[in-house]
Enzyme design. Sequence first.
Site, PDB file in Angstrom:
ATOM      1  N   SER A 183      53.429  54.107  64.338  1.00  0.00           N
ATOM      2  CA  SER A 183      52.937  55.476  64.108  1.00  0.00           C
ATOM      3  C   SER A 183      51.417  55.592  64.123  1.00  0.00           C
ATOM      4  CB  SER A 183      53.472  55.988  62.774  1.00  0.00           C
ATOM      5  OG  SER A 183      52.971  55.193  61.720  1.00  0.00           O
ATOM      6  N   HIS A 211      60.053  57.360  65.730  1.00  0.00           N
ATOM      7  CA  HIS A 211      58.961  58.015  66.464  1.00  0.00           C
ATOM      8  C   HIS A 211      59.171  57.987  67.976  1.00  0.00           C
ATOM      9  CE1 HIS A 211      55.887  59.384  63.699  1.00  0.00           C
ATOM     10  NE2 HIS A 211      56.038  58.285  62.968  1.00  0.00           N
ATOM     11  N   LYS A 242      62.330  64.211  62.758  1.00  0.00           N
ATOM     12  CA  LYS A 242      61.138  64.285  63.619  1.00  0.00           C
ATOM     13  C   LYS A 242      61.478  65.087  64.877  1.00  0.00           C
ATOM     14  CE  LYS A 242      58.548  60.452  61.692  1.00  0.00           C
ATOM     15  NZ  LYS A 242      59.177  59.338  60.984  1.00  0.00           N
TER      16      LYS A 242
END
Length: 396
Positions: A183, A211, A242
């Site tokens: 990240s 991610h 996300k």
Amino acid sequence: MYSNFQHFLQTELDNIKAAGTFKEERIIVAPQQAEIKLADGSKVLNFCMNNYLGLSNSEELKNAAKEAMDTHGFGMSSVRFICGTQDLHKELEKKIAHFFGTEDTILYAAAFDANGGVFEPLMGPEDAIISDSLNHASIIDGVRLCKAQRYRYKNADMVDLEKQLKLSQAQRFRLIVTDGVFSMDGNVAPMDKILELANKYDAMIMVDESHSAGVVGTTGRGVTELFDMKSKVEIITGTLGKAFGGAIGGFTTGKKEIIAMLRQRSRPYLFSNSIPPMVAAAGIRMFDMVDKTNTLQDKLHANTDYFMNKMKSVGFDIKPTKSAICAVMLYDAKLAQDFAANLLKEGIYVIGFSFPVVPNGQARIRVQLSAAHETKHLDKCIAAFTKVGKEMDVIK
Ligand SMILES: *Cc1c(COP(=O)(O)O)cnc(C)c1O
């Protein structure tokens, strides 16, 4: 009794403030999207959300959630194996497996729980977990809860991974664990090389796609798509918080025996509530959408390329990536904080990161791109970076 402890806590809190690492919450008074309104009434462009596919305020997902509220109620009031499993939960698990090309899926309340509950049921003291040093906090905590032998390798360092694999040869089973995208730098784990080493040293692979899912790979199937290695990793964990709508929820997907064992023994699954029906229903709709068309994934990739190229051409130092995380390197902690503050005055909301979140001397601003951004948003962001960059002598 409390007064001594109170004094102790207050001193610690003051120390955090003095160190400049005290976290404040910025209050948003609008849905999560590209353009947000803050509590002081100002409007800013949001470049620090994990809303990669722009679905956090999607009409289609909101409608799916509303419909499910009517047909399936508000909450489950149960863990899955007592009376907390609806048709919706089973259907969502199937959709996730279909999306990633895996055999089966188990849902959790969050990816934090998926990672917290994946190691302990599977690995014992005879086994080895070999973990990237920059893996997410939830992986670190999950490994701590497990009795397996722990090995750690430097971030994405294949020489070090090989060394740790050699050291762990005496153990019964070996599991290599990595984030798909890290990240802070936005770098993608070198899955092709990890697979090579896993084959050579008889290890299994787990990748956390939080991610990378929805983002990386032509159709957003994550790093297993990017490296063309579908079904070659044993375990994938990920989040619905996300790219996939941003509400709440996590999952582990992979080999069917692994998922079956997690349903028997994984503590966050056994002892924590089911995700609400509306979240499951919106998740089903979401996977149908990203299965049917590639519009959002294409838009995210186009936005990312556009932004990175423009930022490089005006002279910024950008970490190379295939993700939607753009690390604008400034190196100095105070510069990064002030730069982010000046950008906010220009209507651009980004976060500056410095030690201890990133290594000393590696301060940067992290920009997160999204399919929610239009070209005019990107242009405004680049113009603000250019203006502030010149004022602060970062670029010429
Ligand atoms: C965000 C994130 C998580 C946690 O996801 P939640 O669903 O919010 O708990 C876990 N792992 C990684 C790599 C993440 O980026």
